[in-house]
Design an enzyme around this catalytic site. Structure first.
Site, PDB file in Angstrom:
ATOM      1  N   ASN A 163      10.960  -9.693 -12.058  1.00 59.15           N
ATOM      2  CA  ASN A 163      10.384  -9.646 -10.870  1.00 59.15           C
ATOM      3  C   ASN A 163      11.314  -9.093  -9.646  1.00 59.15           C
ATOM      4  OD1 ASN A 163      11.702 -12.308 -11.093  1.00 59.15           O
ATOM      5  ND2 ASN A 163      10.369 -13.218  -9.500  1.00 59.15           N
ATOM      6  N   GLU A 259      16.539 -21.720 -13.885  1.00 57.80           N
ATOM      7  CA  GLU A 259      15.483 -21.591 -12.851  1.00 57.80           C
ATOM      8  C   GLU A 259      14.481 -21.066 -13.328  1.00 57.80           C
ATOM      9  OE1 GLU A 259      15.868 -22.175  -9.628  1.00 57.80           O
ATOM     10  OE2 GLU A 259      17.943 -22.932  -9.556  1.00 57.80           O
ATOM     11  N   CYS A 295       8.701 -16.824  -8.535  1.00 59.00           N
ATOM     12  CA  CYS A 295       8.443 -18.282  -9.031  1.00 59.00           C
ATOM     13  C   CYS A 295       8.201 -19.398  -7.662  1.00 59.00           C
ATOM     14  CB  CYS A 295       9.872 -18.924  -9.422  1.00 59.00           C
ATOM     15  SG  CYS A 295      11.363 -18.595  -8.257  1.00 59.00           S
ATOM     16  N   GLU A 471      20.627 -23.325  -7.286  1.00 56.74           N
ATOM     17  CA  GLU A 471      21.402 -22.019  -6.919  1.00 56.74           C
ATOM     18  C   GLU A 471      21.324 -21.611  -5.531  1.00 56.74           C
ATOM     19  OE1 GLU A 471      20.753 -19.327 -10.199  1.00 56.74           O
ATOM     20  OE2 GLU A 471      21.102 -20.876 -11.337  1.00 56.74           O
TER      21      GLU A 471
HETATM   22  P1  NAD Z   1      10.941 -14.589 -19.449  1.00 61.67           P
HETATM   23  O1  NAD Z   1      11.184 -16.080 -19.334  1.00 61.67           O
HETATM   24  O2  NAD Z   1      10.058 -13.894 -20.214  1.00 61.67           O
HETATM   25  O3  NAD Z   1      12.313 -13.572 -19.334  1.00 61.67           O
HETATM   26  C1  NAD Z   1      13.525 -13.888 -18.445  1.00 61.67           C
HETATM   27  C2  NAD Z   1      14.811 -13.575 -19.187  1.00 61.67           C
HETATM   28  O4  NAD Z   1      15.056 -14.100 -20.585  1.00 61.67           O
HETATM   29  C3  NAD Z   1      14.883 -12.011 -19.767  1.00 61.67           C
HETATM   30  O5  NAD Z   1      15.797 -11.331 -19.647  1.00 61.67           O
HETATM   31  C4  NAD Z   1      14.043 -12.249 -21.466  1.00 61.67           C
HETATM   32  O6  NAD Z   1      14.572 -10.823 -21.784  1.00 61.67           O
HETATM   33  C5  NAD Z   1      14.951 -13.105 -21.683  1.00 61.67           C
HETATM   34  N1  NAD Z   1      14.318 -13.891 -22.898  1.00 61.67           N
HETATM   35  C6  NAD Z   1      13.102 -13.778 -23.332  1.00 61.67           C
HETATM   36  N2  NAD Z   1      12.993 -14.896 -24.353  1.00 61.67           N
HETATM   37  C7  NAD Z   1      14.338 -15.209 -24.410  1.00 61.67           C
HETATM   38  C8  NAD Z   1      14.654 -15.987 -25.546  1.00 61.67           C
HETATM   39  N3  NAD Z   1      13.925 -16.513 -26.588  1.00 61.67           N
HETATM   40  N4  NAD Z   1      15.897 -16.612 -25.611  1.00 61.67           N
HETATM   41  C9  NAD Z   1      16.914 -15.982 -24.597  1.00 61.67           C
HETATM   42  N5  NAD Z   1      16.625 -14.992 -23.602  1.00 61.67           N
HETATM   43  C10 NAD Z   1      15.110 -14.563 -23.541  1.00 61.67           C
HETATM   44  O7  NAD Z   1      10.616 -14.284 -18.046  1.00 61.67           O
HETATM   45  P2  NAD Z   1       9.888 -13.408 -16.933  1.00 61.67           P
HETATM   46  O8  NAD Z   1       8.468 -13.242 -17.852  1.00 61.67           O
HETATM   47  O9  NAD Z   1      10.939 -12.041 -17.126  1.00 61.67           O
HETATM   48  O10 NAD Z   1       9.893 -13.671 -15.473  1.00 61.67           O
HETATM   49  C11 NAD Z   1       8.856 -14.517 -15.189  1.00 61.67           C
HETATM   50  C12 NAD Z   1       9.144 -16.144 -15.461  1.00 61.67           C
HETATM   51  O11 NAD Z   1      10.352 -16.320 -14.537  1.00 61.67           O
HETATM   52  C13 NAD Z   1       8.149 -16.926 -14.588  1.00 61.67           C
HETATM   53  O12 NAD Z   1       8.097 -18.130 -15.293  1.00 61.67           O
HETATM   54  C14 NAD Z   1       8.794 -17.306 -13.019  1.00 61.67           C
HETATM   55  O13 NAD Z   1       8.342 -18.428 -12.494  1.00 61.67           O
HETATM   56  C15 NAD Z   1      10.221 -17.265 -13.813  1.00 61.67           C
HETATM   57  N6  NAD Z   1      11.264 -17.085 -12.499  1.00 61.67           N
HETATM   58  C16 NAD Z   1      11.713 -18.204 -12.028  1.00 61.67           C
HETATM   59  C17 NAD Z   1      12.696 -18.176 -10.917  1.00 61.67           C
HETATM   60  C18 NAD Z   1      13.358 -19.220 -10.201  1.00 61.67           C
HETATM   61  O14 NAD Z   1      14.098 -19.166  -9.573  1.00 61.67           O
HETATM   62  N7  NAD Z   1      13.133 -20.535 -10.483  1.00 61.67           N
HETATM   63  C19 NAD Z   1      12.622 -16.887 -10.202  1.00 61.67           C
HETATM   64  C20 NAD Z   1      12.116 -15.705 -10.786  1.00 61.67           C
HETATM   65  C21 NAD Z   1      11.170 -16.133 -11.864  1.00 61.67           C
END
Ligand code: NAD
Length: 492
Positions: A163, A259, A295, A471
């Site tokens: 995002n 996060e 998020c 963070e």
């Molecule tokens: P995601 O969890 O699908 O992916 C995040 C990262 O993790 C990517 O690089 C992905 O390739 C990797 N990943 C996916 N599966 C994995 C696994 N099994 N093991 C290790 N790595 C893996 O998230 P997304 O769809 O890219 O982003 C959306 C989510 O992120 C939403 O739930 C959002 O709330 C959260 N988010 C949180 C914050 C925060 O600061 N709290 C900020 C932005 C987004």
């Protein structure tokens, strides 16, 4: 969008072509599976990459461990100077990086320019903290001295989502680098381009191999979590991925920062300034920045029943006025969702809510948008109860659900009934109530009469299943250090 991918392969990145993965100080084609990087607003193929392979990961870790010792030995002041140089270089590439992100993740160029500067600002912030990895002394007797120092962990990994591709890439490498670690960055497989361009711009500033950028999906993320040479993993991502990271890192006892997601509440009280509260509810969705894919978006409005009808119609009017379009156009107010999965998921939530009897007060799927992208209009869902799926699950899209309340303690029960607790926003003119609610609402980051904004140095993170750790603050940098206790005894 699009039934099927209407892809083209127009050169769209301003003449730039990614060179592959940045592994152990060199550019490699990548030994893993091929992957096309698509623009979510046009369907165009932006680049063809290969995922990093297991061999690329091993080489990156091996080289990083040598580079990390060189980096630590430079000392905090020198490290800070290099990070400041890196931030300045990135700022000087603002337009190019913002364009790459607008094309790659579908968010408007204006917001992505903001993100480039925010990423650089966070890098400067941590550059200024390098001397703050301080220790302490413990009083002793008999000529002994016990001191505690803070040491970097070694090689650490940061896994980031789609995002805010550049902002997270720059900001999340900064804290561990400032503390003296080497970093392996894995951008989202959906939006890897600005991370790769970042490595081209700043990679040479660091000892060879200190920073690697490896592209790939969940498999590569899992391999990173399991790698014995990586001491810590920091994830910005979803709750299920957070669980996978904890499980995947269990055998090697990885230090972990998470996060994760949120279904954040924005509470409007009887005495709120309604115009400001409505504007806050719209701002809190971060539509212009990420099409709601933040998020921290306050995607659950709980409004006192006396104002329910007014608030619903005022937010609906504001949503209907948002101008969606080409993310590279300066006039665009909201872009496309970043991925097909997010687009399908968002439409699925809206459809299920509609079928379950919700009223969709704003947001029409057939709003005359170009059918070449993952566009979803800001959608307002109302006339549902707190138990409805749309009132409880994170959509991570431009969908806001409005609930009504009468009694403060029932409202608090609804707010706190979820397993998530990232942000919350409270709208009231009553200071006592504001203080009471901030104490009782279970969330890590709370605004009163405000929403959305982050403040440099203020710890950001969630309670419950929204994450582990904080963070954007000193604590983030210290999370990439370990205490070492040393007792000195006089030999005399
Ligand atoms: P995601 O969890 O699908 O992916 C995040 C990262 O993790 C990517 O690089 C992905 O390739 C990797 N990943 C996916 N599966 C994995 C696994 N099994 N093991 C290790 N790595 C893996 O998230 P997304 O769809 O890219 O982003 C959306 C989510 O992120 C939403 O739930 C959002 O709330 C959260 N988010 C949180 C914050 C925060 O600061 N709290 C900020 C932005 C987004």
């Amino acid at each position: 969008m699009p039934e099927g991918d209407a892809v083209s392969s127009v050169p769209v990145l301003g003449g730039w072509t990614p060179q592959g993965n940045f592994v152990a100080g060199e550019w490699r084609t990548g030994g893993g599976a091929p992957r096309a990087v698509l623009s979510p607003s046009s369907g165009a193929v932006l680049a063809e990459l290969r995922d990093a392979s297991a061999g690329d990961l091993s080489d990156a870790v091996a080289r990083a461990s040598n580079a990390q010792r060189v980096w630590t030995d430079l000392g905090p002041v020198h490290r800070g100077k290099i990070l400041k140089q890196a931030a300045a270089l990135l700022r000087s590439h603002e337009s190019e990086l913002a364009l790459i992100d607008a094309l790659d993740c579908g968010n408007p160029i204006k917001g992505m320019r903001f993100d480039v500067n925010l990423g650089a600002t966070l890098m400067e912030f941590f550059a200024g903290l390098t001397t703050e990895a301080k220790g302490e002394t413990i009083p002793q007797v008999g000529g002994k001295l016990t001191l505690v120092t803070r040491e970097p962990l070694g090689v650490v990994a940061r896994l980031v989502p789609f995002n805010h591709p550049f902002m997270f890439a720059a900001a999340k490498i900064a804290a561990p680098l400032a503390a003296g670690n080497a970093v392996i960055l894995k951008p989202s497989e959906e939006t890897p381009l600005s991370s790769l361009r970042m490595a081209e711009i700043i990679g040479d500033l660091f000892p060879d191999g200190l920073l690697s950028v490896l592209t790939g999906g969940a498999d590569l993320g899992a391999a990173i979590c399991a790698h014995p040479g990586i001491a810590a993993v920091g994830l910005i991502g979803s709750v299920p991925t957070g669980r996978a990271v904890l499980k995947g890192g269990a055998d090697t006892l990885k230090r972990t920062q998470l996060e994760l997601g949120g279904k954040n509440a924005l509470v409007i009280c009887e005495d709120a300034d309604l115009d400001r509260a409505v504007a806050g509810a719209v701002k809190g969705m971060n539509l212009g920045w990420t099409a709601g894919q933040s998020c921290g978006s306050t995607s659950r409005v709980l409004v006192h029943e006396t104002h329910y009808a007014h608030v619903v119609s005022a937010i609906a009017a504001a949503f209907d006025a948002v101008r969606l379009g080409d993310p590279t156009d300066e006039a665009t107010e909201m872009g496309a969702l970043s991925t097909r999965a997010q687009y399908d998921k968002t439409l699925g939530f809206i459809e299920r809510a509609r079928k379950a009897g919700a009223r969709i007060a704003a947001g029409r799927p057939d709003a005359g948008l170009p059918d070449t992208g993952f566009f979803v209009r800001p959608t307002l869902v109302c006339d549902v109860g707190p138990e409805a799926e749309i009132a409880r699950e994170e959509v991570f899209g431009p969908v806001l659900t409005v609930l009504k309340w009468r009694d403060e303690s029932e409202m608090l029960d609804i707010v706190n009934s979820l397993d998530l607790g990232l942000t919350a926003s409270i709208w009231t003119r009553d200071l006592d109530r504001a203080l009471r609610l901030t104490r009782r609402i279970q969330a890590g980051y709370v605004w009163v009469n405000d929403a959305s904004d982050h403040y440099l140095g203020a710890p950001f993170g969630g309670v419950k299943q929204s994450g582990l750790g904080r963070e954007e603050c000193l604590e983030e940098m210290l999370a990439y250090t370990e205490a070492k206790t040393v007792t000195l005894v006089s030999a005399g």
